[in-house]
Design a protein around this motif. Sequence first.
Motif, PDB file in Angstrom:
ATOM      1  N   GLU A 144       0.828  -1.208   0.000  1.00  0.00           N
ATOM      2  CA  GLU A 144       0.000   0.000   0.000  1.00  0.00           C
ATOM      3  C   GLU A 144       0.859   1.254   0.000  1.00  0.00           C
ATOM      4  O   GLU A 144       0.578   2.218  -0.725  1.00  0.00           O
ATOM      5  CB  GLU A 144      -0.918  -0.003   1.223  1.00  0.00           C
ATOM      6  N   ALA A 194       2.409   1.662  -3.408  1.00  0.00           N
ATOM      7  CA  ALA A 194       1.406   2.067  -4.390  1.00  0.00           C
ATOM      8  C   ALA A 194       1.125   3.572  -4.307  1.00  0.00           C
ATOM      9  O   ALA A 194       1.037   4.264  -5.326  1.00  0.00           O
ATOM     10  CB  ALA A 194       0.129   1.264  -4.171  1.00  0.00           C
ATOM     11  N   LYS A 195       0.981   4.094  -3.079  1.00  0.00           N
ATOM     12  CA  LYS A 195       0.722   5.525  -2.906  1.00  0.00           C
ATOM     13  C   LYS A 195       1.899   6.362  -3.396  1.00  0.00           C
ATOM     14  O   LYS A 195       1.723   7.425  -3.994  1.00  0.00           O
ATOM     15  CB  LYS A 195       0.446   5.825  -1.439  1.00  0.00           C
ATOM     16  N   VAL A 242      -0.077   4.093  -8.066  1.00  0.00           N
ATOM     17  CA  VAL A 242      -0.782   2.962  -8.663  1.00  0.00           C
ATOM     18  C   VAL A 242      -1.684   2.336  -7.597  1.00  0.00           C
ATOM     19  O   VAL A 242      -1.676   2.734  -6.438  1.00  0.00           O
ATOM     20  CB  VAL A 242       0.203   1.895  -9.209  1.00  0.00           C
ATOM     21  N   SER A 243      -2.463   1.330  -8.001  1.00  0.00           N
ATOM     22  CA  SER A 243      -3.329   0.654  -7.043  1.00  0.00           C
ATOM     23  C   SER A 243      -2.505  -0.252  -6.129  1.00  0.00           C
ATOM     24  O   SER A 243      -1.371  -0.615  -6.450  1.00  0.00           O
ATOM     25  CB  SER A 243      -4.375  -0.186  -7.776  1.00  0.00           C
ATOM     26  N   ARG A 244      -3.087  -0.627  -4.988  1.00  0.00           N
ATOM     27  CA  ARG A 244      -2.394  -1.501  -4.040  1.00  0.00           C
ATOM     28  C   ARG A 244      -2.058  -2.854  -4.673  1.00  0.00           C
ATOM     29  O   ARG A 244      -0.970  -3.384  -4.488  1.00  0.00           O
ATOM     30  CB  ARG A 244      -3.263  -1.718  -2.794  1.00  0.00           C
ATOM     31  N   SER A 245      -3.001  -3.409  -5.449  1.00  0.00           N
ATOM     32  CA  SER A 245      -2.759  -4.710  -6.074  1.00  0.00           C
ATOM     33  C   SER A 245      -1.629  -4.629  -7.102  1.00  0.00           C
ATOM     34  O   SER A 245      -0.823  -5.556  -7.234  1.00  0.00           O
ATOM     35  CB  SER A 245      -4.038  -5.238  -6.747  1.00  0.00           C
ATOM     36  N   THR A 246      -1.555  -3.492  -7.807  1.00  0.00           N
ATOM     37  CA  THR A 246      -0.463  -3.313  -8.771  1.00  0.00           C
ATOM     38  C   THR A 246       0.869  -3.192  -8.046  1.00  0.00           C
ATOM     39  O   THR A 246       1.872  -3.795  -8.441  1.00  0.00           O
ATOM     40  CB  THR A 246      -0.710  -2.060  -9.633  1.00  0.00           C
TER      41      THR A 246
END
Length: 240
Positions: free
Chosen positions: A194, A197-198, A202-206
Amino acid sequence: MRVNAVQHTETIEVFIVEDDPKIAEINRRFVEKVDGFKVVGIATDESQAKEQLELLEPDLVLLDVYFPDTSGLELLQYIRRQYRKIDVIMITAAKEIDVVRAAVRGGAFDYIIKPLVFNRLQETLLRYVDFHRELHRLERESGHISQDDIDRLLSGSEKKESFSTNYLPKGIDKLTLDKVVQAISTTPAGMTAEQAAKLIGVSRSTGRRYLEHLVSLGSVFADLSYGVVGRPERVYRYRK
């Protein structure tokens, strides 16, 4: 699905020495997913290994360390004495410094710790293709080697860059990967998916997908952190 890693005319013959038949089969399937490699035999003990080495004389051996009747390090030394043109990649659960040092000093091309991850093996096989092909070219052309040739053969950084640029798996973009590497390599305390990603947008899954890709390559390692509420999270740290 086979990986069309490189184009070359010569098939590299691989011999697997592993006492666990299930793991040996997994290794075989991984190897044969990479174009240009063929597993020509599997041995599960010392006597089988020595007999098949004499019969097959493969290009490359994937060798474990732990066997009930011998040590893979002893087999490595045996191969170095008896078969000077056979190369060895150690694939083992052994993490002791003395074992790693002995394997490197014994001439192992690479040392991969179990459980085997396909991307990590693929990277090594691609580097081996270049190494194998270049040696054969030099033998054909002159039989002699210059310092520049040696530097090129032993340059790991060049091969790693080639792999990361040209053989990224589906869903991994080089520009995003570079951002993730930059972020985690400058964060000694590590970061969660997380947080990564921030940081890169990008998204957390990415973010998790890219971090797990780096884990598979051995560039990053992950630990569990239970936080303040006891919920475990994977914290990723750059391997220096």
